[in-house]
Design an enzyme around this catalytic site. Structure first.
Site, PDB file in Angstrom:
ATOM      1  N   ARG A   3       0.846  -1.195   0.000  1.00 51.46           N
ATOM      2  CA  ARG A   3       0.000   0.000   0.000  1.00 51.46           C
ATOM      3  C   ARG A   3       0.877   1.238   0.000  1.00 51.46           C
ATOM      4  O   ARG A   3       0.586   2.230  -0.679  1.00 51.46           O
ATOM      5  CB  ARG A   3      -0.941  -0.023   1.205  1.00 51.46           C
ATOM      6  N   CYS A  49      -2.160 -14.718  -2.898  1.00 52.35           N
ATOM      7  CA  CYS A  49      -1.897 -15.079  -1.503  1.00 52.35           C
ATOM      8  C   CYS A  49      -2.132 -16.575  -1.287  1.00 52.35           C
ATOM      9  O   CYS A  49      -2.193 -17.036  -0.160  1.00 52.35           O
ATOM     10  CB  CYS A  49      -2.757 -14.236  -0.557  1.00 52.35           C
ATOM     11  N   PHE A  81     -10.933  -6.069  -6.000  1.00 52.01           N
ATOM     12  CA  PHE A  81     -10.915  -6.833  -4.735  1.00 52.01           C
ATOM     13  C   PHE A  81     -10.429  -5.897  -3.617  1.00 52.01           C
ATOM     14  O   PHE A  81      -9.480  -6.200  -2.895  1.00 52.01           O
ATOM     15  CB  PHE A  81      -9.995  -8.062  -4.834  1.00 52.01           C
ATOM     16  N   ASP A 129      -5.831  -7.818  -6.432  1.00 50.59           N
ATOM     17  CA  ASP A 129      -5.472  -8.495  -5.176  1.00 50.59           C
ATOM     18  C   ASP A 129      -6.591  -9.448  -4.755  1.00 50.59           C
ATOM     19  O   ASP A 129      -7.292  -9.212  -3.766  1.00 50.59           O
ATOM     20  CB  ASP A 129      -5.223  -7.437  -4.082  1.00 50.59           C
ATOM     21  N   ASP A 185     -15.509  -4.497  -5.063  1.00 48.56           N
ATOM     22  CA  ASP A 185     -15.494  -5.696  -4.218  1.00 48.56           C
ATOM     23  C   ASP A 185     -16.908  -6.263  -4.198  1.00 48.56           C
ATOM     24  O   ASP A 185     -17.882  -5.515  -4.267  1.00 48.56           O
ATOM     25  CB  ASP A 185     -15.036  -5.364  -2.787  1.00 48.56           C
ATOM     26  N   SER A 186     -17.021  -7.578  -4.090  1.00 52.25           N
ATOM     27  CA  SER A 186     -18.361  -8.178  -4.089  1.00 52.25           C
ATOM     28  C   SER A 186     -19.034  -8.067  -2.724  1.00 52.25           C
ATOM     29  O   SER A 186     -20.219  -8.322  -2.597  1.00 52.25           O
ATOM     30  CB  SER A 186     -18.276  -9.644  -4.516  1.00 52.25           C
TER      31      SER A 186
HETATM   32  N1  SAH Z   1      -6.757  -5.578  -1.179  1.00 55.64           N
HETATM   33  C1  SAH Z   1      -7.447  -5.737   0.050  1.00 55.64           C
HETATM   34  C2  SAH Z   1      -7.573  -7.187   0.469  1.00 55.64           C
HETATM   35  C3  SAH Z   1      -8.270  -8.071  -0.537  1.00 55.64           C
HETATM   36  S1  SAH Z   1      -8.916  -9.518   0.166  1.00 55.64           S
HETATM   37  C4  SAH Z   1      -6.783  -4.896   1.143  1.00 55.64           C
HETATM   38  O1  SAH Z   1      -5.692  -4.357   0.921  1.00 55.64           O
HETATM   39  O2  SAH Z   1      -7.349  -4.765   2.217  1.00 55.64           O
HETATM   40  C5  SAH Z   1      -9.912 -10.130  -1.107  1.00 55.64           C
HETATM   41  C6  SAH Z   1     -11.241  -9.425  -1.309  1.00 55.64           C
HETATM   42  O3  SAH Z   1     -11.850  -9.974  -2.478  1.00 55.64           O
HETATM   43  C7  SAH Z   1     -12.283  -9.589  -0.205  1.00 55.64           C
HETATM   44  O4  SAH Z   1     -12.663  -8.323   0.245  1.00 55.64           O
HETATM   45  C8  SAH Z   1     -13.483 -10.290  -0.879  1.00 55.64           C
HETATM   46  O5  SAH Z   1     -14.731  -9.759  -0.446  1.00 55.64           O
HETATM   47  C9  SAH Z   1     -13.266  -9.939  -2.321  1.00 55.64           C
HETATM   48  N2  SAH Z   1     -13.812 -10.845  -3.337  1.00 55.64           N
HETATM   49  C10 SAH Z   1     -13.780 -12.190  -3.366  1.00 55.64           C
HETATM   50  N3  SAH Z   1     -14.269 -12.645  -4.549  1.00 55.64           N
HETATM   51  C11 SAH Z   1     -14.609 -11.556  -5.275  1.00 55.64           C
HETATM   52  C12 SAH Z   1     -15.150 -11.359  -6.589  1.00 55.64           C
HETATM   53  N4  SAH Z   1     -15.421 -12.398  -7.391  1.00 55.64           N
HETATM   54  N5  SAH Z   1     -15.355 -10.093  -7.016  1.00 55.64           N
HETATM   55  C13 SAH Z   1     -15.072  -9.032  -6.221  1.00 55.64           C
HETATM   56  N6  SAH Z   1     -14.548  -9.167  -4.982  1.00 55.64           N
HETATM   57  C14 SAH Z   1     -14.318 -10.403  -4.510  1.00 55.64           C
END
Ligand code: SAH
Length: 399
Positions: A212, A343, A228, A303, A250-251
């Protein structure tokens, strides 16, 4: 009778090299009345004591706590926690403007099966093994001894992580103090509201802190897409560092509403400009990217959650990473930047790099790797347990 795990001949080698796991296939005999979560003595075929660890039924039968003759004693937990604290202090992670960090990262801190994240005055604990779950009260006490008045509460959030087969009575709860599950923490001077009760994992993805910060260097004058985004970590850093616009996807509706809250908190509390035009999209990130026009973004962050949670899912996961990254690489503007991550522990850094390589090749664009990223210093890797390195990231420059 003492509780002992006797290893087969030749199976003591890895333990002598300080690898923290005894696999069930390496055991020849169990002496004494051993129950899951007990501390057992691990003994070589020739009768030498190799160390002590938590016993559990499963492929990993013992998670080592000590090596050699010395068994964990009364001061064990505080010793280990103090040593972990010192590591974070040395790494410069514990500061007034950075009061959210991981204190215990399992094997990386010689405490296999335990995660402890610190959010201001609250410690959030997740046990991944029966032994750690049963020791949670002792761990909470040791945390209190370590931090004193600086620690107001300890929250146990093991219900989703402790092995369900062990039929433990799992209920997330405060082991110490109380609260409503929320605290505003500071990460590198930016503010984030963390909700460990309703949020994902322990509430915040601390492992992306360094990334970040790096995003900040690339955000100025760029149109950013954060896929995400969860509660908007990357989005806030991009906005605070001069991005023209930030679209966050994000979903999870819960995550998106936390993101909106985080923007407001930073706007009102900090004397920094957050002028970027921000737009939230509660949508599937893969569809969003597919439907977005070419050249709309100059910086795309990818991510996703772990696509492969076990080895059997590896091939499908690699294909999913490949498709997603190919879409990002083909859409980003000329001279654009991509921050991309995996991850999944079962996807090693070579497999990840190869996947991104084939994603790039499928677009026909020129791509350079600018940075290779991994987890930050408060997620240390035990050198004898290289499996602990799970987070992989690449920063790409796309011609
Ligand atoms: N980048 C973030 C962490 C990401 S964790 C940070 O720095 O805090 C992964 C995220 O992906 C979660 O919030 C989850 O809700 C989301 N997610 C999972 N599948 C998804 C999809 N198909 N479309 C959008 N978001 C999704």
């Amino acid at each position: 009778m003492k509780r002992k795990i006797i290893l087969k001949r030749g199976r003591d080698e890895s333990i002598k090299r300080f690898h923290p796991w005894v696999f069930s296939g390496g055991i020849v005999r169990i002496d004494g009345d051993v129950a899951e979560g007990d501390i057992v003595e691990v003994v070589s075929s020739s009768g030498d004591t190799l160390g002590y660890g938590h016993y559990q039924i499963g492929s990993i039968a013992v998670r080592m706590l000590t090596f050699g003759e010395v068994a964990p004693d009364k001061g064990f937990w505080l010793d280990r926690l103090s040593s972990a604290y010192k590591v974070r202090e040395s790494a410069g992670v514990i500061r007034d403007d950075n009061n959210a960090y991981r204190l215990i990262h399992g094997e990386g801190d010689m405490l296999p099966g335990l995660i402890v994240d610190i959010y201001g005055e609250t410690a959030v604990l997740q046990a991944h093994s029966v032994g750690m779950f049963l020791a949670r009260e002792e761990i909470a006490e040791a945390l209190k001894s370590l931090y004193g008045d600086k620690l107001a509460s300890v929250y146990d959030k093991s219900s989703s992580t402790a092995p369900f087969k062990a039929s433990l009575e799992l209920m997330d709860q405060y082991l110490l103090g109380k609260g409503d599950g929320g605290e505003v923490v500071s990460e590198n001077g930016l503010l984030f509201s963390v909700d460990w009760i309703h949020g994902q994992k322990t509430g915040f993805f601390l492992d992306q802190r360094d990334s970040r910060a790096l995003i900040g260097n690339y955000s100025s004058g760029r149109r950013v897409l954060n896929l995400f985004c969860y509660t908007g970590g990357f989005s806030i850093y991009a906005m605070a560092n001069g991005a023209i616009s930030v679209d966050s996807v994000d979903s999870s509706a819960k995550a998106m509403s936390m993101l909106e809250k985080n923007i407001e908190i930073n706007k009102s509390a900090l004397n920094i400009s957050l002028d970027a035009k921000h737009q939230s999209y509660t949508e599937d990130a893969i569809d969003f990217l597919k439907n977005s026009p070419d050249n709309k973004y100059d910086l795309i962050i990818v991510d996703p959650p772990a696509f492969a949670k076990h080895r059997g899912a590896l091939q499908n996961a690699l294909r999913a990473y490949q498709r997603l990254n190919a879409a990002a690489i083909s859409k980003v503007s000329r001279g654009g930047i991509i921050f991309t991550y995996s991850c999944s522990q079962v996807v090693d850094k070579i497999a990840f790099a190869e996947t991104i390589f084939s994603a790039a090749a499928s677009t026909g664009r020129e791509v350079r790797i600018l940075h290779r990223l991994t987890q930050p210093a408060d997620h240390p890797v035990n050198i004898y347990h290289p499996e602990g390195e799970y987070l992989k990231g690449l920063v790409l420059y796309v011609e």
